[in-house]
Motif scaffolding. Structure first.
Motif, PDB file in Angstrom:
ATOM      1  N   TRP A   1       0.831  -1.210   0.000  1.00  0.00           N
ATOM      2  CA  TRP A   1       0.000   0.000   0.000  1.00  0.00           C
ATOM      3  C   TRP A   1       0.867   1.262   0.000  1.00  0.00           C
ATOM      4  O   TRP A   1       0.582   2.217  -0.737  1.00  0.00           O
ATOM      5  CB  TRP A   1      -0.924  -0.032   1.221  1.00  0.00           C
TER       6      TRP A   1
ATOM      7  N   ASP B   1       2.181   1.846  -3.415  1.00  0.00           N
ATOM      8  CA  ASP B   1       1.121   2.385  -4.270  1.00  0.00           C
ATOM      9  C   ASP B   1       0.905   3.871  -3.994  1.00  0.00           C
ATOM     10  O   ASP B   1       0.692   4.660  -4.927  1.00  0.00           O
ATOM     11  CB  ASP B   1      -0.180   1.619  -4.049  1.00  0.00           C
TER      12      ASP B   1
ATOM     13  N   ASP C   1       3.503   5.884  -5.680  1.00  0.00           N
ATOM     14  CA  ASP C   1       3.225   5.968  -7.120  1.00  0.00           C
ATOM     15  C   ASP C   1       2.131   6.997  -7.404  1.00  0.00           C
ATOM     16  O   ASP C   1       2.204   7.737  -8.400  1.00  0.00           O
ATOM     17  CB  ASP C   1       2.789   4.601  -7.655  1.00  0.00           C
TER      18      ASP C   1
END
Length: 284
Positions: A116, A119, A122
């Motif tokens: 997580w 992510d 990103d």
């Protein structure tokens, strides 16, 4: 130059310290689900009620903000950073400092929480504003969970208590965030923030005992006992992720030390002994 800086997670361990550091010289928007809690905690800045789980209206809360600090924790329902990133772009925020985890750099770390965090990084890379990532090791303040047991004279019980962790003082993280938000040269940088020495839980307990001037006991939890404890506090996927993380620590994955706290703040990272001395009243 006086900036308007929004702090998402202003009642959190790092967020409230950051708001205090920024408050004297900058306009702080303290974004929180509960302005009442922020008031009780004495969080500086203008309290702004915000639910990061809902996208609608978030950009209005960020209007006029020059920079944004983000500390979130919702690995089971990972929409908070998505909503904040979209709102920051719409509101014209120029720079975001994201509190992340040092585990993202470990290819062997594939638990839910670490995936997580990757992510989230990103999301911010693609969001538009300039970004800075503060990749932190575990907080020294996690030891405050032992305070009741220590005050009662009972044992401190942890899983893999002999495994080292280069834990970091949250005050160092807040100072690094303040420098990144208000200084130059931090755009597009990712900092690995640790304490100056890796310590095991057993060693931390020994330091507390020395400072308190009385013996303290450390006892080992089994994995089953630790998992039951985490299940009482978190959803099952998070509890499982914490177990995976503890196993990596037992394998030595969290022992490395960096000097990035000093690189960002201009002073050495705070040792555990100093953190414990400053918080000793909580254990008495």
């Amino acid at each position: 130059m006086r900036l308007r800086i929004a702090v998402a997670g202003a009642t959190g361990t790092v967020g409230r310290r950051l708001a205090a550091l920024l408050g004297a010289d900058h306009e702080v928007l303290s974004l929180t689900r509960s302005p009442e809690q922020a008031a009780r905690l004495g969080v500086p800045g203008r309290p702004v009620q915000a639910d990061f789980g809902r996208r609608a209206g978030l950009e209005r809360l960020l209007e006029g903000a020059d920079a944004l600090f983000v500390a979130t924790f919702d690995p089971v329902r990972p929409c908070h950073d998505e909503h904040l990133a979209d709102a920051a772009r719409q509101a014209g925020v120029r720079h975001v400092v994201k509190l992340s985890a040092l585990a993202v750099t470990d290819t062997g770390a594939q638990d839910l929480i670490t995936r997580w965090q990757r992510d989230c990084e990103d999301i911010w890379r693609a969001a538009g504003p300039a970004w800075t990532f503060l990749r932190a090791r575990a907080f020294m303040s996690n030891c405050l969970a032992w305070a009741d047991a220590v005050r009662a004279g009972g044992p401190v019980r942890t899983l893999h208590g002999d495994a080292p962790n280069a834990c970091v003082d949250p005050a160092d993280l807040a100072e690094a965030a303040a420098r990144a938000l208000t200084g130059r040269g931090h755009h597009g940088r990712a900092y690995a923030l640790t304490g100056p020495r890796a310590l095991s839980a057993r060693e931390q307990v020994a330091h507390l005992a020395e400072l308190l001037g009385r013996p303290l006991r450390h006892e080992a939890l089994t994995e089953e006992e630790a998992l039951a404890h985490w299940r009482a506090r978190y959803p099952e996927p998070v509890a499982r992720a914490l177990l995976e993380s503890a196993r990596r620590q037992a394998a030595g994955a969290k022992a490395s030390v960096t000097r990035d706290v000093e690189r960002v703040t201009g002073r050495p990272a705070t040792p555990f002994e100093a953190w414990a001395r400053a918080h000793l009243a909580r254990f008495r």
